[in-house]
Write a protein that holds these residues in place. Structure first.
Motif, PDB file in Angstrom:
ATOM      1  N   ARG B  27       0.794  -1.368   0.034  1.00 42.04           N
ATOM      2  CA  ARG B  27      -0.076   0.142   0.128  1.00 42.04           C
ATOM      3  C   ARG B  27       0.947   1.179  -0.036  1.00 42.04           C
ATOM      4  O   ARG B  27       0.581   2.381  -0.566  1.00 42.04           O
ATOM      5  CB  ARG B  27      -0.845   0.079   1.275  1.00 42.04           C
ATOM      6  N   GLN B  28       2.094   1.108   0.885  1.00 40.95           N
ATOM      7  CA  GLN B  28       2.910   2.171   0.572  1.00 40.95           C
ATOM      8  C   GLN B  28       3.405   2.645  -0.655  1.00 40.95           C
ATOM      9  O   GLN B  28       3.531   3.761  -1.016  1.00 40.95           O
ATOM     10  CB  GLN B  28       4.079   1.839   1.796  1.00 40.95           C
ATOM     11  N   SER B  29       3.695   1.465  -1.628  1.00 38.75           N
ATOM     12  CA  SER B  29       4.100   1.881  -2.561  1.00 38.75           C
ATOM     13  C   SER B  29       2.899   2.469  -3.525  1.00 38.75           C
ATOM     14  O   SER B  29       3.290   3.636  -4.592  1.00 38.75           O
ATOM     15  CB  SER B  29       4.382   0.645  -3.474  1.00 38.75           C
ATOM     16  N   ILE B  31       0.694   4.553  -2.382  1.00 38.11           N
ATOM     17  CA  ILE B  31       0.557   6.074  -2.102  1.00 38.11           C
ATOM     18  C   ILE B  31       1.750   6.870  -2.793  1.00 38.11           C
ATOM     19  O   ILE B  31       1.463   7.888  -3.030  1.00 38.11           O
ATOM     20  CB  ILE B  31       0.562   5.986  -0.181  1.00 38.11           C
TER      21      ILE B  31
END
Lengths: 138, 64
Positions: B27-29, B31
Motif C-alpha cells: 500500500r505504501q508503494s 501511496i
C-alpha cells in the motif's frame, strides 16, 4: 495496523524466548550438579540462537503479507537509497573514528571502537530508512 | 512524471490496499506512486495499465 501486528509478532517471539530461558534457568538452578545439569544450559543456548531466525521468519511472513518484498515496490527503492546514504556516512564515520582512535587510543580498546562504529552505522541505516520511507510514502 | 493512478482507482471505487493487492505491491508503494514520489518500473506500469484497462500513456505522462 499491520506494523503494529508485526511489532506484536516480534514481542511474542521475544516473550516466548524469554519465558523459555526463565524456565530453563530455573531448571538449571534446580538440577545444579546433577547428571542433567548441562541439558538446560545447552537448551538455553539453542533458544538464544534460534530467536534471531524466528524474528526473521516473522519479518518475512509480514513482508509477504503486505507485499513489501515485491521487487517493484517502494521498499526496494527505499532500501537502496538508505544503503547508498549510509555508505557515505560510513566513509565519514570511519575517518572520524580513525582520528578519534589516534587521539584516544590509549583509553579505548580497538574492538570496542569497532563495535561502536558498527552499531552506529546500523542505527543510521534504520534512521535513514525511516526518513526516506516517510518522505516518499506518507 | 504525472500520473492518473489515484483518479483511475477512485473511478473503480477501490481502496489503496485493494489496488496494491491487485497489482502485487504494498500500500505504501501505491501511496508513493499516487503522490508522484515514486516512478514505477515498466512491468508495474504495464500491470497497472492492464488492471485499469487503459494504455500506459493514459496513466503516466511526462512533466513538461
Amino acid at each position: 495496523m499491520k506494523s503494529s501486528s508485526l511489532a506484536l509478532k516480534y514481542l511474542a517471539v521475544i516473550a516466548v524466548a524469554l519465558a523459555l530461558i526463565a524456565v530453563l534457568a530455573a531448571w538449571s538452578a534446580a538440577v545444579q550438579d546433577g547428571p542433567w545439569n548441562a541439558v538446560p544450559r545447552v537448551l538455553m543456548v539453542c533458544v538464544v540462537i534460534f530467536t534471531g531466525p524466528a524474528v526473521m521468519v516473522a519479518k518475512k511472513q509480514n513482508a509477504m503479507m503486505v507485499r513489501s518484498d515485491s521487487a517493484e515496490g517502494i521498499e526496494r527503492e527505499v532500501a537502496l537509497r538508505a544503503s547508498s546514504a549510509v555508505f557515505y556516512d560510513a566513509l565519514v564515520l570511519i575517518t572520524a573514528f580513525g582520528a578519534s582512535f589516534l587521539i584516544f587510543g590509549d583509553y579505548a580498546h580497538p574492538a570496542f571502537m569497532t563495535i561502536v562504529l558498527l552499531v552506529t552505522l546500523i542505527v543510521m541505516y534504520f534512521i535513514r530508512h525511516a526518513i526516506i520511507l516517510k518522505k516518499l510514502a506518507q | 512524471m504525472k500520473n492518473r493512478v489515484a483518479e483511475l482507482r477512485s473511478s473503480k471505487n477501490l481502496s489503496q490496499e485493494e489496488l496494491a493487492q491487485a497489482v502485487g505491491i504494498s500500500r505504501q508503494s501505491v501511496i508513493a506512486i499516487e503522490k508522484g514520489r515514486f516512478n514505477p518500473s515498466l512491468p508495474l506500469g504495464l500491470r497497472l495499465g492492464k488492471f485499469f484497462e487503459v494504455s500506459v500513456e493514459d496513466i503516466f505522462e511526462l512533466d513538461d
